[in-house]
Design a protein around this motif. Sequence first.
Motif, PDB file in Angstrom:
ATOM      1  N   ALA A   1      62.549  -6.038  44.170  1.00 46.25           N
ATOM      2  CA  ALA A   1      61.778  -7.217  44.561  1.00 46.25           C
ATOM      3  C   ALA A   1      60.327  -7.109  44.115  1.00 46.25           C
ATOM      4  O   ALA A   1      59.688  -8.122  43.821  1.00 46.25           O
ATOM      5  CB  ALA A   1      61.852  -7.407  46.079  1.00 46.25           C
ATOM      6  N   LEU A   2      59.809  -5.892  44.052  1.00 44.00           N
ATOM      7  CA  LEU A   2      58.433  -5.713  43.594  1.00 44.00           C
ATOM      8  C   LEU A   2      58.330  -6.038  42.107  1.00 44.00           C
ATOM      9  O   LEU A   2      57.308  -6.556  41.669  1.00 44.00           O
ATOM     10  CB  LEU A   2      57.953  -4.281  43.856  1.00 44.00           C
ATOM     11  N   ASP A   3      59.391  -5.740  41.354  1.00 41.76           N
ATOM     12  CA  ASP A   3      59.395  -5.969  39.910  1.00 41.76           C
ATOM     13  C   ASP A   3      58.177  -5.277  39.284  1.00 41.76           C
ATOM     14  O   ASP A   3      57.246  -5.906  38.815  1.00 41.76           O
ATOM     15  CB  ASP A   3      59.405  -7.470  39.607  1.00 41.76           C
ATOM     16  N   GLU A   4      58.222  -3.943  39.312  1.00 45.52           N
ATOM     17  CA  GLU A   4      57.080  -3.126  38.881  1.00 45.52           C
ATOM     18  C   GLU A   4      56.526  -3.472  37.499  1.00 45.52           C
ATOM     19  O   GLU A   4      55.304  -3.525  37.343  1.00 45.52           O
ATOM     20  CB  GLU A   4      57.442  -1.640  38.951  1.00 45.52           C
ATOM     21  N   PRO A   5      57.364  -3.717  36.491  1.00 43.68           N
ATOM     22  CA  PRO A   5      56.774  -4.047  35.185  1.00 43.68           C
ATOM     23  C   PRO A   5      55.910  -5.312  35.226  1.00 43.68           C
ATOM     24  O   PRO A   5      54.815  -5.354  34.671  1.00 43.68           O
ATOM     25  CB  PRO A   5      57.990  -4.224  34.267  1.00 43.68           C
ATOM     26  N   THR A   6      56.417  -6.355  35.901  1.00 43.22           N
ATOM     27  CA  THR A   6      55.635  -7.592  36.012  1.00 43.22           C
ATOM     28  C   THR A   6      54.404  -7.369  36.871  1.00 43.22           C
ATOM     29  O   THR A   6      53.294  -7.808  36.516  1.00 43.22           O
ATOM     30  CB  THR A   6      56.503  -8.725  36.605  1.00 43.22           C
ATOM     31  N   TRP A   7      54.552  -6.696  38.008  1.00 43.21           N
ATOM     32  CA  TRP A   7      53.425  -6.411  38.899  1.00 43.21           C
ATOM     33  C   TRP A   7      52.335  -5.667  38.122  1.00 43.21           C
ATOM     34  O   TRP A   7      51.157  -6.010  38.197  1.00 43.21           O
ATOM     35  CB  TRP A   7      53.908  -5.577  40.093  1.00 43.21           C
ATOM     36  N   THR A   8      52.744  -4.649  37.370  1.00 48.84           N
ATOM     37  CA  THR A   8      51.791  -3.816  36.645  1.00 48.84           C
ATOM     38  C   THR A   8      51.106  -4.587  35.526  1.00 48.84           C
ATOM     39  O   THR A   8      49.886  -4.487  35.342  1.00 48.84           O
ATOM     40  CB  THR A   8      52.505  -2.570  36.083  1.00 48.84           C
ATOM     41  N   ARG A   9      51.864  -5.361  34.781  1.00 39.67           N
ATOM     42  CA  ARG A   9      51.288  -6.160  33.690  1.00 39.67           C
ATOM     43  C   ARG A   9      50.225  -7.115  34.221  1.00 39.67           C
ATOM     44  O   ARG A   9      49.128  -7.212  33.671  1.00 39.67           O
ATOM     45  CB  ARG A   9      52.419  -6.925  32.993  1.00 39.67           C
ATOM     46  N   TRP A  10      50.537  -7.809  35.307  1.00 39.83           N
ATOM     47  CA  TRP A  10      49.578  -8.752  35.875  1.00 39.83           C
ATOM     48  C   TRP A  10      48.422  -8.043  36.571  1.00 39.83           C
ATOM     49  O   TRP A  10      47.320  -8.588  36.664  1.00 39.83           O
ATOM     50  CB  TRP A  10      50.288  -9.744  36.807  1.00 39.83           C
ATOM     51  N   ASN A  11      48.658  -6.830  37.037  1.00 42.39           N
ATOM     52  CA  ASN A  11      47.545  -6.073  37.593  1.00 42.39           C
ATOM     53  C   ASN A  11      46.535  -5.746  36.492  1.00 42.39           C
ATOM     54  O   ASN A  11      45.329  -5.727  36.742  1.00 42.39           O
ATOM     55  CB  ASN A  11      48.009  -4.790  38.279  1.00 42.39           C
ATOM     56  N   LEU A  12      47.011  -5.497  35.289  1.00 44.84           N
ATOM     57  CA  LEU A  12      46.083  -5.267  34.178  1.00 44.84           C
ATOM     58  C   LEU A  12      45.249  -6.511  33.889  1.00 44.84           C
ATOM     59  O   LEU A  12      44.086  -6.402  33.492  1.00 44.84           O
ATOM     60  CB  LEU A  12      46.840  -4.805  32.933  1.00 44.84           C
ATOM     61  N   VAL A  13      45.827  -7.682  34.106  1.00 47.96           N
ATOM     62  CA  VAL A  13      45.042  -8.920  33.990  1.00 47.96           C
ATOM     63  C   VAL A  13      43.943  -8.918  35.055  1.00 47.96           C
ATOM     64  O   VAL A  13      42.781  -9.241  34.764  1.00 47.96           O
ATOM     65  CB  VAL A  13      45.944 -10.176  34.115  1.00 47.96           C
ATOM     66  N   ARG A  14      44.299  -8.518  36.278  1.00 48.44           N
ATOM     67  CA  ARG A  14      43.283  -8.450  37.340  1.00 48.44           C
ATOM     68  C   ARG A  14      42.199  -7.428  37.007  1.00 48.44           C
ATOM     69  O   ARG A  14      41.027  -7.652  37.292  1.00 48.44           O
ATOM     70  CB  ARG A  14      43.910  -8.101  38.691  1.00 48.44           C
ATOM     71  N   VAL A  15      42.588  -6.304  36.439  1.00 49.61           N
ATOM     72  CA  VAL A  15      41.600  -5.304  36.027  1.00 49.61           C
ATOM     73  C   VAL A  15      40.640  -5.937  35.021  1.00 49.61           C
ATOM     74  O   VAL A  15      39.416  -5.800  35.143  1.00 49.61           O
ATOM     75  CB  VAL A  15      42.275  -4.045  35.431  1.00 49.61           C
ATOM     76  N   ALA A  16      41.179  -6.635  34.039  1.00 52.11           N
ATOM     77  CA  ALA A  16      40.337  -7.248  33.003  1.00 52.11           C
ATOM     78  C   ALA A  16      39.431  -8.333  33.574  1.00 52.11           C
ATOM     79  O   ALA A  16      38.231  -8.369  33.263  1.00 52.11           O
ATOM     80  CB  ALA A  16      41.217  -7.822  31.891  1.00 52.11           C
ATOM     81  N   THR A  17      39.986  -9.209  34.414  1.00 46.85           N
ATOM     82  CA  THR A  17      39.163 -10.307  34.932  1.00 46.85           C
ATOM     83  C   THR A  17      38.120  -9.811  35.928  1.00 46.85           C
ATOM     84  O   THR A  17      36.969 -10.245  35.881  1.00 46.85           O
ATOM     85  CB  THR A  17      40.040 -11.401  35.582  1.00 46.85           C
ATOM     86  N   SER A  18      38.501  -8.896  36.800  1.00 44.21           N
ATOM     87  CA  SER A  18      37.533  -8.420  37.798  1.00 44.21           C
ATOM     88  C   SER A  18      36.467  -7.528  37.165  1.00 44.21           C
ATOM     89  O   SER A  18      35.294  -7.595  37.549  1.00 44.21           O
ATOM     90  CB  SER A  18      38.242  -7.699  38.950  1.00 44.21           C
ATOM     91  N   THR A  19      36.840  -6.732  36.175  1.00 43.40           N
ATOM     92  CA  THR A  19      35.851  -5.891  35.496  1.00 43.40           C
ATOM     93  C   THR A  19      34.917  -6.748  34.648  1.00 43.40           C
ATOM     94  O   THR A  19      33.709  -6.483  34.583  1.00 43.40           O
ATOM     95  CB  THR A  19      36.551  -4.815  34.635  1.00 43.40           C
ATOM     96  N   SER A  20      35.450  -7.780  34.050  1.00 44.17           N
ATOM     97  CA  SER A  20      34.603  -8.703  33.292  1.00 44.17           C
ATOM     98  C   SER A  20      33.633  -9.438  34.217  1.00 44.17           C
ATOM     99  O   SER A  20      32.464  -9.642  33.870  1.00 44.17           O
ATOM    100  CB  SER A  20      35.457  -9.704  32.511  1.00 44.17           C
ATOM    101  N   ALA A  21      34.115  -9.835  35.392  1.00 39.63           N
ATOM    102  CA  ALA A  21      33.215 -10.470  36.370  1.00 39.63           C
ATOM    103  C   ALA A  21      32.102  -9.508  36.763  1.00 39.63           C
ATOM    104  O   ALA A  21      30.930  -9.903  36.868  1.00 39.63           O
ATOM    105  CB  ALA A  21      34.008 -10.914  37.599  1.00 39.63           C
ATOM    106  N   LEU A  22      32.447  -8.256  36.971  1.00 37.98           N
ATOM    107  CA  LEU A  22      31.451  -7.235  37.294  1.00 37.98           C
ATOM    108  C   LEU A  22      30.406  -7.140  36.178  1.00 37.98           C
ATOM    109  O   LEU A  22      29.201  -7.123  36.442  1.00 37.98           O
ATOM    110  CB  LEU A  22      32.123  -5.883  37.517  1.00 37.98           C
ATOM    111  N   ALA A  23      30.857  -7.089  34.940  1.00 38.50           N
ATOM    112  CA  ALA A  23      29.921  -6.980  33.809  1.00 38.50           C
ATOM    113  C   ALA A  23      29.012  -8.203  33.724  1.00 38.50           C
ATOM    114  O   ALA A  23      27.795  -8.064  33.500  1.00 38.50           O
ATOM    115  CB  ALA A  23      30.708  -6.807  32.509  1.00 38.50           C
TER     116      ALA A  23
END
Length: 156
Positions: free
Chosen positions: A125-147
């Motif tokens: 149900a967690l679907d780790e590959p999808t969860w992880t892929r979209w978490n990388l999107v969050r890393v990119a968007t939140s780190t870009s917001a920080l910058a």
Amino acid sequence: MVARLLLLAATVSAGLVAGVYLFYAHTVMPALRATDDRTAVTSYALLDRRIVNPWFLTSSFLGAPALAVAALVATWGDPPAPWVAAALVLHVLTTVVTATVHLPRNNRLTALADDPAAAAEARAALDEPTWTRWNLVRVATSTSALALLGWALTLT
């Protein structure tokens, strides 16, 4: 002075939330991936139940976009404002990804986590590959917001 303080608070909050998503990307999910279903589900459910707390919600998850809004209002018409506005858009995108991708998966896993016989189903149900892929999107968007907020801070 108020604008600078709000911008500083928004920047710190953005750093905190980006750090959480990055920590999940490089530590939590790889560690869970290396475990059996029951260990992964139990561990993830414990983490998920603990992260939903007033400290995280106010300092990071909801605090980052709220402080960006406050900083935008305080800097409106000044050189930092476009950078703060762009950071706010990224925070909103991060929040939308969390609400539409991560929270439904997290909730499905935690609903099944207390049943040892459902460990494989919970992990699926967690679907780790999808969860992880979209978490990388969050890393990119939140780190870009920080910058962007960091850059805006240099303009005050």
